[in-house]
Design a protein around this motif. Structure first.
Motif, PDB file in Angstrom:
ATOM      1  N   ALA A  59       8.133  81.498  47.983  1.00 35.16           N
ATOM      2  CA  ALA A  59       8.274  80.333  47.370  1.00 35.16           C
ATOM      3  C   ALA A  59       9.686  80.049  46.391  1.00 35.16           C
ATOM      4  O   ALA A  59       9.983  79.028  46.240  1.00 35.16           O
ATOM      5  CB  ALA A  59       6.796  80.304  46.309  1.00 35.16           C
ATOM      6  N   LEU A  60       9.886  81.149  45.618  1.00 35.18           N
ATOM      7  CA  LEU A  60      11.112  81.112  44.770  1.00 35.18           C
ATOM      8  C   LEU A  60      12.266  80.662  45.864  1.00 35.18           C
ATOM      9  O   LEU A  60      13.387  80.142  45.441  1.00 35.18           O
ATOM     10  CB  LEU A  60      11.312  82.275  44.015  1.00 35.18           C
ATOM     11  N   ALA A  61      12.529  81.279  46.878  1.00 36.54           N
ATOM     12  CA  ALA A  61      13.727  81.213  47.738  1.00 36.54           C
ATOM     13  C   ALA A  61      13.605  79.904  48.381  1.00 36.54           C
ATOM     14  O   ALA A  61      14.801  79.134  48.463  1.00 36.54           O
ATOM     15  CB  ALA A  61      13.567  82.191  49.130  1.00 36.54           C
ATOM     16  N   GLU A  76      14.736  77.565  45.493  1.00 37.70           N
ATOM     17  CA  GLU A  76      16.236  77.914  45.225  1.00 37.70           C
ATOM     18  C   GLU A  76      17.046  77.086  46.424  1.00 37.70           C
ATOM     19  O   GLU A  76      17.913  76.416  46.082  1.00 37.70           O
ATOM     20  CB  GLU A  76      16.578  79.414  45.462  1.00 37.70           C
ATOM     21  N   LEU A  77      16.435  76.924  47.581  1.00 38.88           N
ATOM     22  CA  LEU A  77      17.181  76.232  48.735  1.00 38.88           C
ATOM     23  C   LEU A  77      17.080  74.771  48.339  1.00 38.88           C
ATOM     24  O   LEU A  77      18.110  74.072  48.571  1.00 38.88           O
ATOM     25  CB  LEU A  77      16.683  76.684  50.104  1.00 38.88           C
ATOM     26  N   GLU A  78      15.887  74.300  47.942  1.00 36.84           N
ATOM     27  CA  GLU A  78      15.692  72.865  47.683  1.00 36.84           C
ATOM     28  C   GLU A  78      16.650  72.444  46.443  1.00 36.84           C
ATOM     29  O   GLU A  78      17.253  71.229  46.440  1.00 36.84           O
ATOM     30  CB  GLU A  78      14.365  72.534  47.489  1.00 36.84           C
ATOM     31  N   THR A 114      19.578  74.001  45.475  1.00 35.81           N
ATOM     32  CA  THR A 114      21.184  74.389  45.454  1.00 35.81           C
ATOM     33  C   THR A 114      21.492  74.027  47.119  1.00 35.81           C
ATOM     34  O   THR A 114      22.758  73.521  46.958  1.00 35.81           O
ATOM     35  CB  THR A 114      21.391  75.947  45.378  1.00 35.81           C
ATOM     36  N   GLY A 115      20.870  74.088  47.982  1.00 40.51           N
ATOM     37  CA  GLY A 115      21.309  73.686  49.376  1.00 40.51           C
ATOM     38  C   GLY A 115      22.098  74.687  49.944  1.00 40.51           C
ATOM     39  O   GLY A 115      22.967  74.478  50.915  1.00 40.51           O
ATOM     40  N   LYS A 116      22.262  75.981  49.215  1.00 38.13           N
ATOM     41  CA  LYS A 116      23.238  76.888  49.559  1.00 38.13           C
ATOM     42  C   LYS A 116      22.863  77.541  51.030  1.00 38.13           C
ATOM     43  O   LYS A 116      21.570  77.880  51.320  1.00 38.13           O
ATOM     44  CB  LYS A 116      23.409  77.930  48.647  1.00 38.13           C
ATOM     45  N   LYS A 117      23.616  77.788  51.770  1.00 41.44           N
ATOM     46  CA  LYS A 117      23.655  78.669  52.928  1.00 41.44           C
ATOM     47  C   LYS A 117      22.819  79.941  53.032  1.00 41.44           C
ATOM     48  O   LYS A 117      21.972  80.470  53.633  1.00 41.44           O
ATOM     49  CB  LYS A 117      24.619  78.928  53.979  1.00 41.44           C
ATOM     50  N   GLU A 118      23.141  80.659  51.593  1.00 42.72           N
ATOM     51  CA  GLU A 118      22.602  81.994  51.342  1.00 42.72           C
ATOM     52  C   GLU A 118      21.235  81.807  51.217  1.00 42.72           C
ATOM     53  O   GLU A 118      20.303  82.458  51.442  1.00 42.72           O
ATOM     54  CB  GLU A 118      23.257  82.573  50.201  1.00 42.72           C
ATOM     55  N   SER A 119      20.847  80.582  50.392  1.00 39.07           N
ATOM     56  CA  SER A 119      19.503  80.300  50.067  1.00 39.07           C
ATOM     57  C   SER A 119      18.703  80.365  51.128  1.00 39.07           C
ATOM     58  O   SER A 119      17.353  80.582  51.493  1.00 39.07           O
ATOM     59  CB  SER A 119      19.403  79.402  49.146  1.00 39.07           C
ATOM     60  N   ALA A 120      19.203  79.446  52.404  1.00 31.71           N
ATOM     61  CA  ALA A 120      18.592  79.214  53.566  1.00 31.71           C
ATOM     62  C   ALA A 120      18.448  80.798  54.304  1.00 31.71           C
ATOM     63  O   ALA A 120      17.129  80.539  54.672  1.00 31.71           O
ATOM     64  CB  ALA A 120      19.285  78.348  54.355  1.00 31.71           C
ATOM     65  N   ASN A 121      19.197  81.390  54.244  1.00 38.22           N
ATOM     66  CA  ASN A 121      19.120  82.692  54.933  1.00 38.22           C
ATOM     67  C   ASN A 121      18.045  83.545  54.393  1.00 38.22           C
ATOM     68  O   ASN A 121      17.288  84.185  55.024  1.00 38.22           O
ATOM     69  CB  ASN A 121      20.393  83.575  55.023  1.00 38.22           C
TER      70      ASN A 121
END
Length: 77
Positions: A27-29, A32-34, A36-43
């Motif tokens: 849920a936190l990840a 974070e993705l939503e 920041t939109g960062k690729k690291e967050s998606a991974n």
């Protein structure tokens, strides 16, 4: 020797603890993705989601829950 109910409670608590921690991290990840939109967050989200999927598709876990189903009368006592 522990009773079936004691073994069940220990097994279930362990399983729930793992699911709870992974679900929280997932849920936190996701958040974070939503945000920041960062690729690291998606991974990170993909990795955690895969871990949850693996946990729920584990043959050993499935067999444990089949055993619980077989002995549910003992658990109700």
């Amino acid at each position: 020797m522990k009773s079936y109910k004691e073994r069940f409670n220990k097994t279930l608590k362990t399983f729930i603890d793992v699911v709870e921690e992974l679900s929280y991290k997932t849920a936190l990840a996701s958040w974070e993705l939503e945000t920041t939109g960062k690729k690291e967050s998606a991974n990170k989200l993909a990795k955690l989601s895969a871990e949850l999927t693996i946990l729920f598709s584990n043959k050993k876990t499935y067999k444990i829950f089949l055993e619980i189903e077989k002995h549910k009368k003992e658990l109700d006592e």
